[in-house]
Design an enzyme around this catalytic site. Structure first.
Site, mmCIF file in Angstrom:
data_model
loop_
_atom_site.group_PDB
_atom_site.id
_atom_site.type_symbol
_atom_site.label_atom_id
_atom_site.label_comp_id
_atom_site.label_asym_id
_atom_site.label_seq_id
_atom_site.Cartn_x
_atom_site.Cartn_y
_atom_site.Cartn_z
ATOM 1 N N ARG A 5 0.845 -1.191 0.000
ATOM 2 C CA ARG A 5 0.000 0.000 0.000
ATOM 3 C C ARG A 5 0.880 1.240 0.000
ATOM 4 O O ARG A 5 1.464 1.591 1.020
ATOM 5 C CB ARG A 5 -0.906 -0.015 1.237
ATOM 6 C CG ARG A 5 -2.017 1.013 1.202
ATOM 7 C CD ARG A 5 -2.768 1.003 2.525
ATOM 8 N NE ARG A 5 -2.004 1.681 3.578
ATOM 9 C CZ ARG A 5 -2.059 1.369 4.871
ATOM 10 N NH1 ARG A 5 -2.789 0.361 5.266
ATOM 11 N NH2 ARG A 5 -1.353 2.054 5.751
ATOM 12 N N HIS B 114 -3.654 4.457 4.845
ATOM 13 C CA HIS B 114 -4.802 3.540 4.761
ATOM 14 C C HIS B 114 -5.993 4.243 4.102
ATOM 15 O O HIS B 114 -6.629 3.712 3.190
ATOM 16 C CB HIS B 114 -5.183 3.052 6.155
ATOM 17 C CG HIS B 114 -6.428 2.225 6.192
ATOM 18 N ND1 HIS B 114 -6.483 0.962 5.672
ATOM 19 C CD2 HIS B 114 -7.657 2.500 6.680
ATOM 20 C CE1 HIS B 114 -7.706 0.474 5.834
ATOM 21 N NE2 HIS B 114 -8.445 1.390 6.431
ATOM 22 N N TYR C 110 3.630 4.812 11.630
ATOM 23 C CA TYR C 110 3.893 3.399 11.892
ATOM 24 C C TYR C 110 4.676 2.698 10.782
ATOM 25 O O TYR C 110 5.235 1.627 11.000
ATOM 26 C CB TYR C 110 2.564 2.649 12.113
ATOM 27 C CG TYR C 110 1.543 2.826 11.023
ATOM 28 C CD1 TYR C 110 1.587 2.077 9.851
ATOM 29 C CD2 TYR C 110 0.507 3.752 11.163
ATOM 30 C CE1 TYR C 110 0.652 2.234 8.860
ATOM 31 C CE2 TYR C 110 -0.447 3.927 10.168
ATOM 32 C CZ TYR C 110 -0.376 3.165 9.021
ATOM 33 O OH TYR C 110 -1.310 3.327 8.024
#
Length: 359
Positions: A256, A260, A269
């Site tokens: 990705r 998100h 993160y």
């Protein structure tokens, strides 16, 4: 009697990140026009994705989930599906939806908070967007059951992310598909992150594909950045589903290359170096280089497709921005076939307030 089970999860790749063919080309990939078409669809997907993020950042769109770096999965899926099949999406399926007849404007309307965008004008039996995680896998199993009972043609294909495979609904759907021998294909876009939770923290299974073994059918891993392999393996799985009512789990390995959603900040993160490393494997540049090496694409072609895609996206955006908002009372109109009496008064009150506000 003690029964010892042994299994192996195959991994499929045809065009690797070094632009080398590591397996034989399937028949469809020998047609340069077909491969160019897939490339054009991936380009359209990415340009739309970039525009949608810009719209959200400027307050013209709601929260939006990027598909950057995952285009090969959704284009490959859409190309393999046939008209009689049923597609059950999650929420990153822009390219597949486009191939099923959904418009870019409808997709923008949905993420802009307008429920009319989830009522696709193209018709058909495909399901609408599903934001709840993996609930759609059980819906897919229900649709596949109906196909089997009615002895209809076609198969069901359902998508989810890697995080969705940790949900109870996913396991229940897989179990039913195996026990009832249903014509369904599960496609998992393993983009390594379930929001901020890394794949390694979600499951201790070596692969997500092996979860199919417990359900009694085949699971396999595929290079999700290799559109040739994606399209080939999805096509094979759908044929098995249609002809033999055999389910399959396809784990697409990808990454990705965005937060998100636009409400997330992956820098909190995600390892700082990792995205740059994974970008070397991304699908669009890989296929473009392959086409160039085979003298099937040029810089002139590239400029032309960029212009065409930009015009397509801009036209859809203008229709979206110029669409009058739906009246507030329509929030009652899409849940029940017939609105219960308990809600009728509420709807009428909201309608009157809206009329007085605009009057």
């Amino acid at each position: 009697m003690e029964i010892v089970a042994r299994f192996e999860i195959p991994y499929y790749q045809i065009l690797n990140e070094d632009i080398q063919l590591v397996s034989a080309l399937p028949e469809f990939a020998k047609d340069p026009y077909h491969i160019v078409h897939l490339y054009q669809l991936m380009m359209l997907n990415r340009m739309f994705d970039t525009k949608a993020i810009a719209l959200q950042r400027t307050g013209k769109l709601g929260t939006y989930p990027s598909t950057r770096g995952q285009e090969a999965i959704f284009v490959g899926v859409g190309d393999a599906l046939q008209k009689e099949d049923i597609f059950v999406p999650y929420y990153r399926d822009v390219a597949t939806l486009l191939q099923r007849g959904v418009t870019l404007t409808e997709i923008l309307l949905y993420w802009g908070g307008d429920e009319r965008g989830n009522c696709f004008n193209c018709g058909g039996k495909d399901f609408p967007y599903s934001v709840p995680i993996s609930t759609q896998t059980l819906h897919a199993v229900g649709a596949a059951t109906a196909i089997k009972i009615k002895k209809e043609k076609g198969a069901v294909l359902v998508t989810c992310g890697d995080g969705g495979t940790s949900e109870g609904d996913f396991y229940e759907a897989m179990n039913l598909a195996g026990v009832w021998k249903l014509p369904v294909v599960f496609v998992v876009s393993n983009n390594q992150w379930a929001i901020s939770v890394h794949r390694s923290a979600q499951s201790s299974a070596k692969t997500l594909a092996q979860k199919a073994i417990a359900a009694g059918f085949d699971g396999e891993q595929i290079d999700g950045n290799d559109i040739i392999a994606v399209r080939e393996r999805v096509d094979i799985a759908l044929k098995k589903a249609r002809e033999n009512h055999t389910p399959t789990l396809l784990e697409m390995i990808t990454y990705r290359h965005h937060d998100h959603t636009t409400a997330d900040d992956a820098s909190r993160y995600e390892p700082s170096h990792y995205r740059e490393q994974e970008w070397k494997k991304e699908p669009i540049i890989r296929l473009r280089k392959y086409l160039e090496i085979n003298h099937q694409w040029s810089e002139e072609n590239e400029e032309e497709i960029k212009k065409t895609c930009a015009e397509h996206v801009e036209k859809a955006v203008q229709i979206y921005l110029n669409t009058p908002p739906a009246p507030p009372e329509v929030m009652f109109d899409y849940l029940y076939e017939k609105l219960p009496i308990a809600y009728q008064d509420q709807r009428n009150q909201l309608k009157k307030r809206g009329e007085s506000f605009h009057g």
